[in-house]
Enzyme design. Structure first.
Site, mmCIF file in Angstrom:
data_model
loop_
_atom_site.group_PDB
_atom_site.id
_atom_site.type_symbol
_atom_site.label_atom_id
_atom_site.label_comp_id
_atom_site.label_asym_id
_atom_site.label_seq_id
_atom_site.Cartn_x
_atom_site.Cartn_y
_atom_site.Cartn_z
ATOM 1 N N HIS A 1 0.847 -1.195 0.000
ATOM 2 C CA HIS A 1 0.000 0.000 0.000
ATOM 3 C C HIS A 1 0.876 1.237 0.000
ATOM 4 C CE1 HIS A 1 0.698 -0.943 4.271
ATOM 5 N NE2 HIS A 1 0.451 0.331 4.548
ATOM 6 N N HIS B 1 0.735 5.394 0.870
ATOM 7 C CA HIS B 1 0.045 6.497 1.530
ATOM 8 C C HIS B 1 0.142 7.740 0.655
ATOM 9 C CE1 HIS B 1 -0.026 4.525 5.592
ATOM 10 N NE2 HIS B 1 0.967 3.849 5.029
#
EC number: 3.-.-.-
Length: 144
Positions: free
Chosen positions: A105, A107
């Site tokens: 992932h 940010h």
């Protein structure tokens, strides 16, 4: 390649399967964008690949390219949505690199001159606040 194996019981895998709720912002065939429930700033979002990978060390190149294309699109979008001065883009790999959830992932955090990131406290943000920020980002994305 990461020595550790991918765990399909991580929170993002569960979100992708619809087993856990999230504030979805954007989705295409390879990526999903959701609100970070422990934001370090207003409009903090996460871009995740749909294909399983632990982090940047084992993600397939095509999936990484798709993630980064979505990161760029969302960086433009959150700047517009929040009137931000810039963004911080972060990706953590493995515990030594600060990774806590072991599904790749990235940010994307809107940033403002003179305002520091909030500390990562581990406390979840107010759901109504997240819902409002999600709607603001979706509107900016639709107007793009």
């Amino acid at each position: 390649m990461s020595a550790a194996k991918y765990d399909d019981q991580n929170v993002f895998a569960k979100i992708l399967r619809g087993e856990l709720p999230s504030h979805k912002i954007y989705e295409d065939d390879k990526t999903l964008v959701i609100m970070d429930i422990m934001p370090r700033g207003d409009g903090h979002i996460l871009v995740i690949p749909k294909a399983p990978s632990r982090n940047i060390l084992d993600i397939e190149t095509d999936d990484l390219n798709a993630v980064m294309a979505t990161v760029q699109k969302m960086a433009h979008t959150v700047i517009k949505a929040f009137g931000a001065d810039g963004t911080t883009i972060q990706q953590f790999s493995e515990p030594a690199g600060g990774q806590v959830v072991f599904h790749t992932h990235v940010h994307v955090i809107p940033r403002f001159e003179g305002i520091s990131l909030k500390p990562h406290t581990g406390e979840m943000a107010d759901n109504d606040l997240l819902a409002g920020h999600a709607e603001k980002i979706r509107k900016a994305l639709a107007a793009r």
